[in-house]
Design an enzyme around this catalytic site. Structure first.
Site, PDB file in Angstrom:
ATOM      1  N   HIS A   1      38.823  39.105  42.497  1.00 33.24           N
ATOM      2  CA  HIS A   1      38.055  37.771  42.992  1.00 33.24           C
ATOM      3  C   HIS A   1      37.578  36.939  42.015  1.00 33.24           C
ATOM      4  O   HIS A   1      37.647  37.237  40.588  1.00 33.24           O
ATOM      5  CB  HIS A   1      36.900  38.259  43.968  1.00 33.24           C
ATOM      6  CG  HIS A   1      35.854  39.143  43.180  1.00 33.24           C
ATOM      7  ND1 HIS A   1      35.027  38.703  42.360  1.00 33.24           N
ATOM      8  CD2 HIS A   1      35.743  40.640  43.393  1.00 33.24           C
ATOM      9  CE1 HIS A   1      34.299  39.756  41.870  1.00 33.24           C
ATOM     10  NE2 HIS A   1      34.582  40.829  42.270  1.00 33.24           N
TER      11      HIS A   1
ATOM     12  N   CYS B   1      35.400  45.904  41.273  1.00 31.67           N
ATOM     13  CA  CYS B   1      36.798  44.863  41.402  1.00 31.67           C
ATOM     14  C   CYS B   1      37.069  44.419  40.082  1.00 31.67           C
ATOM     15  O   CYS B   1      36.451  44.666  39.142  1.00 31.67           O
ATOM     16  CB  CYS B   1      35.832  43.924  42.279  1.00 31.67           C
ATOM     17  SG  CYS B   1      35.673  44.439  44.144  1.00 31.67           S
TER      18      CYS B   1
END
Length: 194
Positions: A147, A169
């Site tokens: 992201h 992430c």
């Protein structure tokens, strides 16, 4: 007890296979040397917004080098600096451990309305991850994404990319996630190396 032994043997076998695949890819990429990024400008974040790279067929993340490579037919098209979770060393085992998984996965869907600008989902946990977690009696977690930046952060993107600030992430700059968004189709493989 027998299930734990089977899982341990299975995990060691898969780990060795992954290791040899990584070693082979490293040997194939080694002749390119460090100069590939300098000579082509591929590591420059400014080049990401100035050119289109087309579709890629593989994304490679090297956690220890904090880098992401976008590749097509064995050639590196782009390199990004990445940020990971607070505990970047080791394979993700369970929910909340702040680790990024290691191994081969699929980029299986895109999320335009992510809290972190845009996000592309990684297919963790796979069957092996689920089997390991079940044998250990833990929840493997999920929702591992590539992201963009945190819109609520007081840090600049360059400052943020020098820290490991995610929950496991893989974070890149917003202009880089825009380029990655265009470059990958659903089903593109991703390899995450230690």
């Amino acid at each position: 007890m027998m299930n734990t032994q089977v899982v341990a043997l299975f995990y060691r076998t898969k780990t060795m296979q992954t290791f040899f695949k990584q070693l082979l890819l490293l040997c194939l990429l080694a002749p390119l040397g460090v100069t590939w990024a300098q000579s082509s400008g591929l590591s420059s974040p400014h080049s990401a917004s100035k050119s289109q790279i087309g579709k890629v067929d593989l994304v490679v993340v090297n956690k220890s080098e904090a880098s992401m490579l976008l590749m097509r037919q064995g050639k590196v098209l782009r390199r990004y600096k990445i940020a990971l979770g607070d505990r970047p060393v080791g394979h993700k085992l369970q929910e909340g451990d702040q680790r990024t998984p290691e191994g081969r996965y699929i980029l299986d869907y895109k999320k335009a309305d992510s809290a972190y600008y845009r996000a592309i989902h990684i297919s963790y946990p796979n069957d092996e991850d689920k089997l390991r977690a079940a044998a250990l009696g833990i929840n493997p977690g999920g929702q591992i994404m590539i992201h963009g930046q945190n819109p609520n952060s007081s840090l600049t993107p360059d400052e943020a990319q020098r820290l490991n600030w995610t929950d496991g992430c893989i974070a890149i700059k917003n202009e880089e996630i825009d380029e990655l968004w265009r470059a990958v189709d659903t089903g593109t493989p991703i390899e995450i190396w230690p």
